[in-house]
Design a protein around this motif. Sequence first.
Motif, PDB file in Angstrom:
ATOM      1  N   PHE A  68       0.833  -1.199   0.000  1.00 18.34           N
ATOM      2  CA  PHE A  68       0.000   0.000   0.000  1.00 18.34           C
ATOM      3  C   PHE A  68       0.869   1.250   0.000  1.00 18.34           C
ATOM      4  N   ARG A  69       1.930   1.193   0.781  1.00 18.49           N
ATOM      5  CA  ARG A  69       2.832   2.336   0.888  1.00 18.49           C
ATOM      6  C   ARG A  69       3.526   2.633  -0.435  1.00 18.49           C
ATOM      7  N   LEU A  86       8.559   2.592  -6.263  1.00 19.82           N
ATOM      8  CA  LEU A  86       8.345   1.631  -7.346  1.00 19.82           C
ATOM      9  C   LEU A  86       9.531   1.548  -8.301  1.00 19.82           C
ATOM     10  N   LEU A  87      10.313   2.621  -8.401  1.00 19.86           N
ATOM     11  CA  LEU A  87      11.479   2.584  -9.274  1.00 19.86           C
ATOM     12  C   LEU A  87      12.527   1.601  -8.739  1.00 19.86           C
ATOM     13  N   HIS A  88      12.688   1.567  -7.409  1.00 18.87           N
ATOM     14  CA  HIS A  88      13.594   0.572  -6.815  1.00 18.87           C
ATOM     15  C   HIS A  88      13.161  -0.842  -7.213  1.00 18.87           C
ATOM     16  N   TYR A 148      19.363   3.106  -5.442  1.00 20.87           N
ATOM     17  CA  TYR A 148      19.073   2.537  -6.757  1.00 20.87           C
ATOM     18  C   TYR A 148      20.219   1.633  -7.222  1.00 20.87           C
ATOM     19  N   LYS A 149      21.442   2.021  -6.912  1.00 17.17           N
ATOM     20  CA  LYS A 149      22.601   1.213  -7.288  1.00 17.17           C
ATOM     21  C   LYS A 149      22.563  -0.144  -6.610  1.00 17.17           C
ATOM     22  N   GLN A 150      22.197  -0.162  -5.339  1.00 15.03           N
ATOM     23  CA  GLN A 150      22.118  -1.425  -4.613  1.00 15.03           C
ATOM     24  C   GLN A 150      21.008  -2.321  -5.154  1.00 15.03           C
ATOM     25  N   THR A 151      19.865  -1.724  -5.475  1.00 10.10           N
ATOM     26  CA  THR A 151      18.773  -2.546  -6.010  1.00 10.10           C
ATOM     27  C   THR A 151      19.114  -3.078  -7.404  1.00 10.10           C
ATOM     28  N   ILE A 193      10.139  -8.080  -3.699  1.00 12.25           N
ATOM     29  CA  ILE A 193      10.245  -8.154  -5.161  1.00 12.25           C
ATOM     30  C   ILE A 193       9.836  -9.530  -5.688  1.00 12.25           C
ATOM     31  N   ALA A 194       9.699 -10.495  -4.785  1.00  9.90           N
ATOM     32  CA  ALA A 194       9.218 -11.805  -5.229  1.00  9.90           C
ATOM     33  C   ALA A 194       7.798 -11.705  -5.774  1.00  9.90           C
ATOM     34  N   ILE A 195       7.019 -10.771  -5.250  1.00  2.05           N
ATOM     35  CA  ILE A 195       5.612 -10.670  -5.643  1.00  2.05           C
ATOM     36  C   ILE A 195       5.460 -10.356  -7.129  1.00  2.05           C
ATOM     37  N   PRO A 196       6.035  -9.246  -7.653  1.00  2.00           N
ATOM     38  CA  PRO A 196       5.872  -8.988  -9.088  1.00  2.00           C
ATOM     39  C   PRO A 196       6.580 -10.013  -9.972  1.00  2.00           C
ATOM     40  N   VAL A 197       7.745 -10.498  -9.525  1.00  2.00           N
ATOM     41  CA  VAL A 197       8.481 -11.480 -10.322  1.00  2.00           C
ATOM     42  C   VAL A 197       7.670 -12.764 -10.472  1.00  2.00           C
ATOM     43  N   MET A 198       7.135 -13.254  -9.368  1.00  2.00           N
ATOM     44  CA  MET A 198       6.398 -14.515  -9.407  1.00  2.00           C
ATOM     45  C   MET A 198       5.028 -14.369 -10.053  1.00  2.00           C
TER      46      MET A 198
END
Length: 270
Positions: A68-69, A86-88, A148-151, A193-198
């Motif tokens: 939600f956040r 969301l960009l991360h 962003y670099k780390q992500t 990030i597993a949510i959108p990937v999966m």
Amino acid sequence: MYSLWDALIIGIVEGLTEFLPVSSTGHMILTQSLLGIPESDEMMKTFEVVIQLGAILAVVLIYWKRIFRLFGLAGREEQRGPKLNLLHIAIAIVPALGLAFIGRHFIKDYLFSPTTVLIGLVLGGVFLIIGERQQPKVTATDMDQLTYKQTLFIGIAQCLSLWPGFSRSGATIAGGMLAGASRGAAADFTFLIAIPVMVAATGYELLDSYKVLLSGSMAFFAVGFVVSFIVALLAVVTFIKLVSRLSLTYFAYYRFAAAVLYAIWLFSGK
């Protein structure tokens, strides 16, 4: 036709391993091999997609406030201060999704076998040890502090998980630690990030095989889905509580032991 016991066993394996750094794909391939299920079985491939959706639902339930956040739907207090956006997320998921799309046929045709899984289990274990022992100074103790670099580094590391047995969560947690994230921050980001990937991966597969789902046993699919959801929920909650003090090397040793035991079984003529 497979029994409900098969659905129960495979659902438990999926729920336990999907979000732990041990490779759910690898364990699914090995489990099905042990149960005598052919690798090319279309109904079982569809079943795998369905139970992965159950595991995804568990993570959505745990991280619903964070989701939600991300979309600006949280309360004012939760929106204050630095936060992940969301960009991360996009930076972290695009490399693996793009590579998976380009190489999906090669991956399916040549990499989904017990032998390649054994190799992935070992290499993934080595990567976990590297992430644990070579971690630089921690600059992100919380995933809201990730740059962003780390992500991007985490996203590149996630590409390693396209090799069955390597583990998506293992690659991203270890990759996050090598990028300067704490183990807890890397794990939280990995689950998120597993949510959108999966969803993208399972959604694509389900569109390809929905006819098999409709023609199969709904009780079989339902048992697998529910079991995977419940077990994944318990596994993730437990791992979140333990991750700050649980070294990745323990999971690496487990992977090595699993690879050795299965290799003995596989090459001894079963």
